[in-house]
Write a protein that holds these residues in place. Structure first.
Motif, short mmCIF file in Angstrom:
data_model
loop_
_atom_site.label_atom_id
_atom_site.label_comp_id
_atom_site.label_asym_id
_atom_site.label_seq_id
_atom_site.Cartn_x
_atom_site.Cartn_y
_atom_site.Cartn_z
N HIS A 215 3.62 5.55 -14.61
CA HIS A 215 3.38 6.45 -13.34
C HIS A 215 4.65 7.14 -13.38
O HIS A 215 3.91 8.74 -13.52
CB HIS A 215 3.72 6.07 -12.04
CG HIS A 215 2.75 4.95 -11.52
ND1 HIS A 215 2.63 4.15 -11.01
CD2 HIS A 215 1.71 5.79 -10.23
CE1 HIS A 215 1.55 3.70 -10.91
NE2 HIS A 215 0.64 4.94 -10.43
N CYS A 216 5.08 7.57 -15.57
CA CYS A 216 5.68 8.48 -15.62
C CYS A 216 5.24 9.38 -16.35
O CYS A 216 4.64 8.02 -17.05
CB CYS A 216 7.43 7.66 -15.59
SG CYS A 216 8.12 7.52 -13.84
N ASP A 217 5.74 9.92 -16.56
CA ASP A 217 4.97 11.11 -18.07
C ASP A 217 6.04 10.90 -19.34
O ASP A 217 4.64 10.27 -20.60
CB ASP A 217 5.27 12.59 -18.13
CG ASP A 217 4.76 12.86 -16.50
OD1 ASP A 217 3.17 12.87 -16.12
OD2 ASP A 217 5.69 13.41 -15.65
N MET B 124 0.63 -0.92 -0.12
CA MET B 124 0.49 0.10 0.17
C MET B 124 0.35 1.14 0.15
O MET B 124 0.47 2.41 -0.87
CB MET B 124 -0.30 -0.06 1.32
CG MET B 124 -1.75 -0.94 0.83
SD MET B 124 -2.82 -0.42 -0.12
CE MET B 124 -4.26 0.34 1.41
N ARG B 125 1.99 1.72 0.75
CA ARG B 125 2.92 2.37 0.82
C ARG B 125 3.49 3.04 -0.22
O ARG B 125 3.47 3.99 -1.08
CB ARG B 125 3.31 2.12 2.60
CG ARG B 125 2.94 2.40 3.29
CD ARG B 125 4.46 2.85 4.08
NE ARG B 125 3.72 2.45 5.72
CZ ARG B 125 4.06 2.49 6.66
NH1 ARG B 125 5.30 1.87 6.78
NH2 ARG B 125 3.77 2.92 8.02
N LEU B 126 3.90 1.75 -0.56
CA LEU B 126 5.15 1.83 -2.49
C LEU B 126 3.62 2.58 -3.86
O LEU B 126 4.13 3.23 -3.82
CB LEU B 126 4.94 0.69 -2.99
CG LEU B 126 6.31 0.53 -4.00
CD1 LEU B 126 7.25 1.58 -3.73
CD2 LEU B 126 7.04 -0.41 -4.09
N ALA B 127 2.89 1.70 -3.63
CA ALA B 127 1.38 2.10 -4.23
C ALA B 127 0.87 4.07 -4.14
O ALA B 127 0.81 4.39 -5.11
CB ALA B 127 -0.12 1.69 -4.39
N ASP B 128 0.63 4.72 -2.28
CA ASP B 128 0.71 5.66 -2.57
C ASP B 128 2.10 6.45 -2.91
O ASP B 128 1.74 7.31 -3.20
CB ASP B 128 0.24 5.56 -0.96
CG ASP B 128 -0.60 5.00 -0.59
OD1 ASP B 128 -1.48 4.76 -1.43
OD2 ASP B 128 -0.59 5.31 1.00
N MET C 56 -0.48 -1.99 -7.91
CA MET C 56 0.01 -0.27 -8.06
C MET C 56 -0.58 0.42 -9.06
O MET C 56 0.52 1.22 -9.57
CB MET C 56 1.73 -0.34 -8.16
CG MET C 56 1.96 -1.43 -6.74
SD MET C 56 3.47 -1.23 -6.55
CE MET C 56 3.96 -2.27 -7.11
N GLY C 57 -1.82 0.33 -9.69
CA GLY C 57 -1.71 1.41 -10.57
C GLY C 57 -2.00 0.97 -11.81
O GLY C 57 -2.26 1.69 -13.13
N THR C 58 -1.26 -0.53 -12.39
CA THR C 58 -1.02 -0.61 -13.42
C THR C 58 -2.50 -0.81 -14.19
O THR C 58 -2.73 -0.20 -15.96
CB THR C 58 -0.82 -2.36 -13.48
OG1 THR C 58 0.93 -2.33 -12.87
CG2 THR C 58 -0.16 -2.91 -15.47
#
Length: 179
Positions: A35-37, A1-5, A61-63
């Protein structure tokens, strides 16, 4: 969770983030790159959503949110359901990375892209970064255009549009307002 945050915090930074991938970016490494632009890979780069191969799901993690937005739903489904690892050439073909370079040229390419962005006005870069994130989450085209309209009005309150026009007429680089 912390890494995803932390990844979300990086995604929401008001400045552009460039990933320079020179090796294997799978699982959390893929999520980091997503997560990078902007993503630049070396010929050595490999990418994959592989947690499904370790007995978990590829929902990590947002994938599941970012990968379909970047490469399209069909390609994201195939990659996430199979856990297949792809090389830099395929990553470029599916638009996961914006450029593929030789390993020795990777950092120079990332710095060149950063310089290309930094040559623009900081206020406009900032507004574009946060505006793009908001528009990607907008429920409709009409909502996205409202975000764009407000952003253009805000940037119009700076001296940057006038300076850009004057610099163009004088054939010189613009001197942007500080942020």
């Amino acid at each position: 969770m912390r890494l995803a945050d932390l990844y979300v915090r990086m995604y929401e930074l008001p400045i552009p983030v460039i990933a320079a991938v020179n090796g294997v970016a799978v699982g959390g490494g893929l999520a980091f790159a997503l997560h990078c632009d902007i993503r630049i890979g070396s010929d050595n780069a490999r990418f994959g959503s592989v947690f499904i191969k370790a007995g978990y799901s590829s929902m990590d993690m947002g994938t599941s949110y970012l990968l379909p937005k970047i490469v399209g739903a069909g390609v994201a489904r195939e990659l996430m359901l199979t856990g297949r690892i792809i090389d830099a050439a395929e990553a470029y073909r599916i638009k996961l990375v914006h450029e593929v370079v030789a390993p020795d040229d990777l950092i120079a390419a990332a710095r060149a892209k950063a310089r290309e962005i930094a040559d623009n006005n900081a206020f406009g870069v900032w507004q574009t970064k946060i505006g793009l994130n908001a528009a990607l989450d907008a429920p409709s085209l009409r909502h996205a255009i409202e975000i764009e309209n407000r952003t253009q009005i805000l940037t119009g309150f700076t001296n940057n549009p006038t300076e850009a026009a004057q610099a163009h007429r004088e054939k010189r680089p613009p001197v942007w307002d500080q942020l």
